[in-house]
Design a protein around this motif. Structure first.
Motif, PDB file in Angstrom:
ATOM      1  N   GLU B 262      14.263  -2.628  46.378  1.00 31.77           N
ATOM      2  CA  GLU B 262      13.121  -3.399  45.597  1.00 31.77           C
ATOM      3  C   GLU B 262      11.800  -2.788  45.619  1.00 31.77           C
ATOM      4  N   LEU B 263      11.258  -2.133  46.743  1.00 29.00           N
ATOM      5  CA  LEU B 263      10.106  -1.678  47.077  1.00 29.00           C
ATOM      6  C   LEU B 263       9.753  -0.322  46.036  1.00 29.00           C
ATOM      7  N   LEU B 266       9.239  -1.744  42.550  1.00 31.98           N
ATOM      8  CA  LEU B 266       7.813  -2.148  42.259  1.00 31.98           C
ATOM      9  C   LEU B 266       6.845  -0.992  42.576  1.00 31.98           C
ATOM     10  N   LEU B 278       5.243  -6.553  37.487  1.00 32.67           N
ATOM     11  CA  LEU B 278       4.649  -6.919  38.813  1.00 32.67           C
ATOM     12  C   LEU B 278       4.240  -8.659  38.554  1.00 32.67           C
ATOM     13  N   HIS B 279       3.701  -8.977  37.554  1.00 35.51           N
ATOM     14  CA  HIS B 279       3.191 -10.314  37.264  1.00 35.51           C
ATOM     15  C   HIS B 279       4.524 -11.336  37.383  1.00 35.51           C
ATOM     16  N   TYR B 281       7.291 -10.895  39.095  1.00 34.09           N
ATOM     17  CA  TYR B 281       7.944 -10.915  40.359  1.00 34.09           C
ATOM     18  C   TYR B 281       6.993 -11.438  41.387  1.00 34.09           C
ATOM     19  N   PHE B 282       5.652 -11.529  41.164  1.00 31.96           N
ATOM     20  CA  PHE B 282       4.762 -12.304  42.226  1.00 31.96           C
ATOM     21  C   PHE B 282       4.714 -13.810  41.834  1.00 31.96           C
ATOM     22  N   ARG B 284       7.431 -15.367  40.982  1.00 35.81           N
ATOM     23  CA  ARG B 284       8.740 -15.999  41.428  1.00 35.81           C
ATOM     24  C   ARG B 284       8.598 -16.201  43.037  1.00 35.81           C
ATOM     25  N   THR B 285       7.878 -15.056  43.692  1.00 35.88           N
ATOM     26  CA  THR B 285       7.749 -15.039  45.154  1.00 35.88           C
ATOM     27  C   THR B 285       6.956 -16.475  45.672  1.00 35.88           C
ATOM     28  N   ARG B 286       5.969 -16.558  44.714  1.00 31.93           N
ATOM     29  CA  ARG B 286       4.888 -17.960  44.946  1.00 31.93           C
ATOM     30  C   ARG B 286       5.727 -19.205  45.201  1.00 31.93           C
ATOM     31  N   ILE B 288       8.744 -19.634  46.410  1.00 33.61           N
ATOM     32  CA  ILE B 288       9.470 -19.939  48.010  1.00 33.61           C
ATOM     33  C   ILE B 288       8.329 -20.360  49.050  1.00 33.61           C
ATOM     34  N   ARG B 289       7.245 -19.805  48.976  1.00 39.18           N
ATOM     35  CA  ARG B 289       6.181 -20.381  49.903  1.00 39.18           C
ATOM     36  C   ARG B 289       6.289 -22.085  49.818  1.00 39.18           C
ATOM     37  N   GLY B 291       8.546 -23.895  48.838  1.00 42.01           N
ATOM     38  CA  GLY B 291       9.540 -24.524  49.551  1.00 42.01           C
ATOM     39  C   GLY B 291       9.506 -24.700  50.964  1.00 42.01           C
ATOM     40  N   ILE B 292       8.943 -23.613  51.547  1.00 42.90           N
ATOM     41  CA  ILE B 292       8.805 -23.623  53.034  1.00 42.90           C
ATOM     42  C   ILE B 292       7.938 -24.769  53.395  1.00 42.90           C
TER      43      ILE B 292
END
Lengths: 310, 310
Positions: B262-263, B266, B278-279, B281-282, B284-286, B288-289, B291-292
């Protein structure tokens, strides 16, 4: 910090172009401590502009950047790095002679290339990068203490020392420590301390999200074991970070190359069962944490004193 | 949490083998809330044993693990994963018939292989892994609230349901949520949520340390831009983590393989200037935070509420 007297006002009028986390925190701090006269703000979105007035991030807002910079003694570009050139072209004809233009971009070389060529003679450009922020973004995420005990890095060209000194005074008055360095060096240092770590965190969180075998809910439920720290970084503003990577390409890719090299060595140690290599490596990294705490750049409280997820 | 009455005591005598962060926190919590009768502790180092008495982590200490487990109803192995087999061989002949043996190792498959074969008949082995800890280690780093709102994962074989139920009650009484799962699944989940992130953090911190061009002092001074979060993880106990990687080899290496894949994607996007990739991907990861935080596994306060490095 003691309120500044009117006589200590550092700029009569400041224009904030873009009203997100950094600009909002600057506005709140400058007003709280009476550091400047009037603060004019602008943002592309009407909603952001009305939130800025509602929260008192600035004294008034304008619809366009061109209006905002009128008669401003200091203009601070608080937009993503990729938007710097467009904004600069728009404001250049309207800048007050003798004004100072600055920015808060996380990359300096590319910002200087994007901004400097378009500024009229008699306007000083003092690039700046406050090493402060949170995983939150937007006008509601600002707070006046954001810069306390953080570093603000200036990369002045040297041809406007008085303008650089005054901007440094403003950043100190907002709570920052100030250093100056060469733009290229800044970009190499930040590639290590910020840009590469952010890309790595984004990557790890994306990988976890991809793994269907380990359901998202399990990744989230059991995230306290280390993963959650990555998700905080990976929650940062996507537009800002896209632009950072696109504009600090070489330095970031070089660090990532070093990183993968090192990671492969540790993977091989795991595969070969070389416990001594792992133990020596992990012992060395532990010392760096100690240095950061002694430098006052983080808390020694367990789990950042988040105590714990309450 | 209300104090338990003597009648609610879950085990008459508990033996803690190893007296670091986890054992110390268990001892303090069990005593604070009167969850068990007597707590006997042991550690290889005489200094650790005297600190344990000084801090009241247990009621008494013994020089050897063999003595510590005498007449114990619950024996908890709180040693690094790599030491589990040696300790088990030492205590096995001295275990009380009907006793429960458990552990707090971060890896379950390898621990079961190291412990189960050496236990006498009539002793129940209930593997456990509290997903709780800090970057600190040793007997002075424990505190009774460590397990509050954290998960404790049990991987029981199923042939001693009553022993598993009682141990689950103890962990709940110490503040944890309890789940049970298969050992292999546990090791795959933890490879994602903990083991791979730790190795990645160790690697990044080691890379920064290697870069002489960017001096250590600069890396430390300007670490607030993201790097410092990695250093916290990379300050964890070297022996514990060496053993984790050596004993969860396959799952960890598989996740690291996915990570580098994955790295590289990117890195290519950065090199090619593919901002959309990039946009997306970033962005999508937001999620998850979020959810935590909603799952109560972290704080929503900016910068973990460390506010800020004070």
């Amino acid at each position: 910090m003691a309120r500044a007297e009117p006589m200590n006002v550092l700029y009569e009028r400041v224009a904030l172009i873009g009203l997100g986390l950094i600009a909002g925190s600057m506005g709140l701090r400058m007003k709280r401590d009476g550091l400047v006269g009037e603060i004019v703000g602008t943002a592309r979105s009407p909603e952001t502009r009305s939130i800025a007035i509602e929260l008192g991030l600035c004294d008034r807002v304008t619809d366009t950047a061109a209006e905002a910079v009128k008669d401003a003694d200091l203009v601070v570009l608080c937009v993503p790095v990729g938007a710097m050139e467009t904004v600069t072209r728009e404001i250049a004809p309207h800048l007050k002679p003798g004004a100072t233009v600055s920015d808060v971009g996380s990359v300096k070389g590319a910002v200087i290339d994007a901004v400097a060529p378009h500024l009229p003679a008699g306007v000083a450009f003092i690039p700046a990068h406050p090493l402060a922020g949170t995983e939150h973004s937007g006008p509601r995420s600002g707070f006046p203490e954001l810069f306390d005990n953080r570093w603000c890095l200036l990369t002045p060209t040297g041809d406007a020392p008085e303008a650089a000194d005054r901007l440094a005074r403003l950043w100190r008055a907002m709570g920052s420590n100030v250093d100056t360095m060469e733009p290229d060096h800044h970009d190499r240092v930040l590639a290590v301390t910020s840009h590469a770590p952010h890309l790595i965190a984004y990557t790890m969180v994306g990988v976890a999200d991809d793994l269907r075998r380990v359901t998202d809910s399990e990744v989230i439920k059991y995230s306290a074991a280390g993963f959650r720290d990555f998700t905080r970084i990976a929650a940062s503003d996507p537009v800002m970070w896209r632009d950072v990577f696109l504009n600090n390409k070489e330095a970031t890719l070089e660090i990532l190359g070093r990183f993968t090299e090192e990671l492969f060595a540790l993977q091989r140690a795991i595969r070969k069962g070389d416990g001594d290599h792992l133990h020596a490596y992990f012992t060395r990294t532990r010392a760096i944490r100690r240095g950061i705490i002694e430098a006052g750049q983080d808390t020694d409280k367990p789990n950042f004193g988040r105590g714990d997820a309450s």
